[in-house]
Design a protein around this motif. Structure first.
Motif, mmCIF file in Angstrom:
data_model
loop_
_atom_site.group_PDB
_atom_site.id
_atom_site.type_symbol
_atom_site.label_atom_id
_atom_site.label_comp_id
_atom_site.label_asym_id
_atom_site.label_seq_id
_atom_site.Cartn_x
_atom_site.Cartn_y
_atom_site.Cartn_z
ATOM 1 N N ASN A 319 -62.776 -7.662 6.179
ATOM 2 C CA ASN A 319 -61.719 -8.000 5.216
ATOM 3 C C ASN A 319 -61.566 -6.888 4.180
ATOM 4 N N LEU A 322 -60.241 -3.543 5.768
ATOM 5 C CA LEU A 322 -58.809 -3.595 6.067
ATOM 6 C C LEU A 322 -57.966 -3.532 4.806
ATOM 7 N N LYS A 323 -58.470 -4.177 3.740
ATOM 8 C CA LYS A 323 -57.764 -4.152 2.466
ATOM 9 C C LYS A 323 -57.659 -2.719 1.966
ATOM 10 N N TYR A 326 -56.086 0.095 6.666
ATOM 11 C CA TYR A 326 -55.759 -0.620 7.899
ATOM 12 C C TYR A 326 -56.038 0.236 9.120
ATOM 13 N N ALA A 331 -58.750 -4.439 12.724
ATOM 14 C CA ALA A 331 -58.059 -5.737 12.778
ATOM 15 C C ALA A 331 -58.569 -6.560 13.964
ATOM 16 N N ARG A 334 -62.112 -7.753 13.391
ATOM 17 C CA ARG A 334 -62.101 -8.872 12.456
ATOM 18 C C ARG A 334 -61.858 -10.178 13.225
ATOM 19 N N ARG A 342 -65.845 -19.146 14.039
ATOM 20 C CA ARG A 342 -65.008 -20.357 14.051
ATOM 21 C C ARG A 342 -64.457 -20.726 15.412
ATOM 22 N N GLU A 350 -55.354 -16.007 14.827
ATOM 23 C CA GLU A 350 -55.396 -14.802 13.987
ATOM 24 C C GLU A 350 -54.993 -13.564 14.789
ATOM 25 N N LYS A 353 -51.191 -12.981 15.642
ATOM 26 C CA LYS A 353 -50.397 -12.480 14.507
ATOM 27 C C LYS A 353 -50.381 -10.952 14.438
ATOM 28 N N LEU A 354 -51.346 -10.316 15.092
ATOM 29 C CA LEU A 354 -51.479 -8.860 14.948
ATOM 30 C C LEU A 354 -50.380 -8.100 15.691
#
Lengths: 404, 117
Positions: A319, A322-323, A326, A331, A334, A342, A350, A353-354
Motif C-alpha cells: 500500500n 504504491l502510494k 505506482y 499492484a 498487492r 482474505r 481487487e 479493477k487493475l
C-alpha cells in the motif's frame, strides 16, 4: 563459446569508459569503436590461437594498442584530441591508458554520474548507461524497456548528442544535487538488475551476470562516501535478498521454480545476511524511498513460513509503496497479499479493477485466483497469459500451471 | 483523465475511541488508498491534524479552531485521477470514514490551469 559474450558484458563497458574518460565525452563513439574492434580481434584470433591465459588482461592490452595505433595514424586524432588530452593533463607527455582496478572503478563511477545527468531525459540516461557501462546491445535495452530498437537507438543517439552539446566532462563531480543525481543512478541500476532477474527478453530465464553486474556498479556508489546514501543501501539490500534465491529458482532441466515450490535449503544464507546488513545501513536517511519498501517486502520473503502478521505487513508495505510509486508489478503483488489474507474472491475483485489488459502477469494471477472458483475462467486467463508471454520458457511454464 | 479532491468531513475521533480502533481505521484507510494507488489513480493526499488549528478572519484576527467536535470539520483529503465525478464518488464509497454516521466525503473537481479557472 560463451566466454567472449560474457567478457563483452563485463569488460566492454570498462574499456569504453576508461577510453572515453581520456578522450572526452565528445569522442564516445571512437571509444566504443575501439572497444568493438578489440572484441572483434578476440573473436578472430582466440578460436585459432587459443584463449589467452588472462583474457581480461589481453583485452586491455589490445584495446590500449588499438588506441595508440589510432592516434598515431589518425590525423584528426593527432591534431585535435591529443593536444586536448595533453592540455587537460597539464602537459603530461606520456599518453597513458590506465586499466588498473582503481582507475577503472573511479572512471565508472564518474561515467555513471556523467551519463545520468539531468540534461538527458531519465529513460535515455538509463539506455545510455546500459549501453556504455554495461555493454548492453540495443535489442537487450529495447527488451528491458519493452519497446522497439529504433526508439532506443534514437534515445541513445540524442543522449550522446546532448552530452556533447552540454560539454559534460567525466572528470567533474556534480557540485550540487548529488543526492538527486544518486537517485537517478540508482534507478538505472534497479532497471539493470530487473532485466537480469525477470529477464523476459531471453530464452534463458535467469541471467545472473546482469544482476551481479548491477550489484557491482552499486558497490561503486556504496564504496564512495559521497554516494553512499540510505537509498543506495536499501537497493543493495533488495538485490541481496532477491539474489539469495538464485540457486532455488531453476530446476535441473533449467525450468523456473516458483517461490512456493522452492527448496529453502538452496537459499543463500550469506546473501540474506548481507541483505539484512545493508537494510540496517539504509535506516540512516531522512526519507524512505520505494527501495526501502521493496527491500522490507523482500526481507519478509526470506522466510517462507506463512503467518497473518507476515501478509498484513506485506500488504501494508505494498500500500505504501504504491502510494509513493505506482508499478503494475507492485499492484499485482498487492492483490496476491489480499488473496493470502482474505481469500480468492476478495483478491479477484481487487485484481479486476487493475485492468492491466496487456500484462501477462495480470492474467496469470487471475488464472490462479479463479483456479478453485471457476475452472473455465481460470483456463481462459491462463491462455491469455500464454499469448502475451514473450519467451518459449515462459509459455511452457504457464502451460504447466494450467495442467497442474 | 481529470483530477478530483475527495474531502473528508468528520468528527475528531482521537481520544474518543480505543487506540486499537484507531489502528484499525488507519489500516483500513491505508488499504483503501492502496487500492486506489494500485489502479494508478492516486495523486496525493494527507490527513489534517486538529491540534493547534487556527482560523484567520476577515479582520486578520486569528482564533483557535476549528475544533474536532463538529461533524463537518475538515479532517483530510486525497486527490485521485478519474474519468468522471461519478468514478471519483465510487472511490469515496470505499473509505472507512463513511463508517461514522454523519461523516461525509465531498467530491470536487480540481480546476486546471486552462485559462478558464
Amino acid at each position: 563459446m560463451d566466454l567472449i559474450p560474457h567478457l563483452f558484458r563485463t569488460e566492454s563497458g570498462k574499456i569504453t569508459t576508461v577510453l572515453c574518460r581520456l578522450f572526452g565525452m565528445e569522442y564516445m563513439e571512437l571509444a566504443e569503436d575501439i572497444t568493438s574492434d578489440t572484441f572483434l580481434t578476440a573473436m578472430e584470433t582466440w578460436p585459432y590461437q587459443g584463449v589467452p591465459p588472462n583474457p581480461t588482461a589481453w583485452l586491455y592490452t589490445v584495446a590500449k594498442n588499438k588506441a595508440i595505433n589510432h592516434f598515431t595514424r589518425d590525423k584528426i586524432f593527432r591534431e585535435k584530441i591529443l593536444p586536448t588530452i595533453h592540455a587537460n593533463k597539464n602537459s603530461e607527455v606520456e599518453f597513458n591508458i590506465d586499466f588498473t582496478g582503481d582507475h577503472i572503478k573511479d572512471s565508472q563511477l564518474r561515467m555513471l554520474f556523467a551519463v545520468c545527468n539531468p540534461v538527458i531525459p531519465s529513460e535515455s540516461q538509463i539506455a545510455l548507461a546500459l549501453r556504455i557501462l554495461c555493454g548492453f546491445g540495443i535489442d537487450e535495452i529495447a527488451n528491458a524497456f519493452l519497446t522497439n530498437r529504433e526508439l532506443i537507438y534514437k534515445r541513445i543517439f540524442r543522449a550522446k548528442e546532448k552530452l556533447r552539446e552540454e560539454n559534460i566532462i567525466i572528470d567533474e563531480w556534480p557540485v550540487s544535487g548529488i543526492s538527486e543525481r544518486t537517485t537517478s543512478v540508482l534507478h538505472t541500476l534497479y532497471l539493470l538488475f530487473n532485466e537480469g532477474y525477470y529477464s523476459e527478453s531471453d530464452e534463458q530465464i535467469i541471467r545472473e551476470d546482469l544482476c551481479f553486474e548491477a550489484m557491482r556498479l552499486l558497490h561503486l556508489l556504496i564504496d564512495n562516501e559521497k554516494t553512499n546514501t540510505a537509498e543506495a543501501n536499501a537497493l543493495m539490500a533488495l538485490m541481496c535478498f532477491h539474489t539469495s534465491r538464485f540457486a532455488a529458482r531453476k530446476d535441473a532441466a533449467g525450468n523456473m521454480v516458483l517461490y512456493a515450490d522452492q527448496d529453502e535449503s538452496l537459499w543463500n544464507q550469506e546473501l540474506i545476511a548481507k541483505g539484512v546488513f545493508y537494510f540496517q545501513q539504509s535506516s540512516g536517511g531522512d526519507r524512505l524511498s520505494p527501495f526501502h519498501f521493496e527491500a522490507a517486502i523482500a526481507c519478509w520473503h526470506t522466510n517462507k513460513t506463512d503467518s497473518r502478521e507476515k501478509w498484513e505487513s506485506i500488504l501494508d508495505l505494498y500500500n505504501r509503496l504504491l502510494k509513493m510509486k505506482y508499478s503494475p508489478v507492485a499492484a499485482l503483488n498487492r492483490s496476491y497479499a489480499i488473496f493470502k489474507l482474505r481469500g480468492a474472491e476478495q483478491a479477484i475483485m481487487e485484481t479486476e479493477k487493475l485492468k492491466l489488459d496487456t500484462n501477462q502477469y495480470y492474467f496469470l494471477l487471475l488464472g490462479e485466483l479463479y483456479r478453485d472458483i471457476d475452472r473455465d475462467t481460470s483456463i481462459h486467463h491462463f491462455k491469455k497469459a500464454i499469448s502475451l508471454a514473450k519467451t518459449d520458457a515462459e509459455k511452457k511454464s504457464i502451460q504447466r500451471r494450467v495442467e497442474s | 483523465m481529470q483530477e478530483f479532491m475527495l474531502i473528508f468531513r468528520h468528527e475528531n475521533a482521537s481520544g474518543k475511541v480505543s487506540p486499537e480502533q484507531m489502528q484499525e481505521w488507519m489500516k483500513q484507510t491505508m488499504d483503501w488508498i492502496g487500492g486506489i494507488a494500485a489502479q494508478n489513480k492516486f495523486v496525493s493526499g494527507t490527513g489534517l491534524l486538529f491540534d493547534d488549528a487556527k482560523v484567520v478572519h476577515h479582520s486578520k484576527k486569528v482564533t483557535n479552531g476549528p475544533f474536532g467536535e463538529i461533524k463537518e470539520t475538515l479532517g483530510g483529503y486525497i486527490i485521485v485521477k478519474a474519468e468522471s465525478a461519478d468514478e471519483a464518488a465510487e472511490f469515496a464509497k470505499g473509505s472507512p470514514i463513511l463508517q461514522g454516521e454523519g461523516n461525509t466525503i465531498e467530491v470536487r473537481k480540481i480546476a486546471k490551469d486552462d485559462g478558464v479557472h
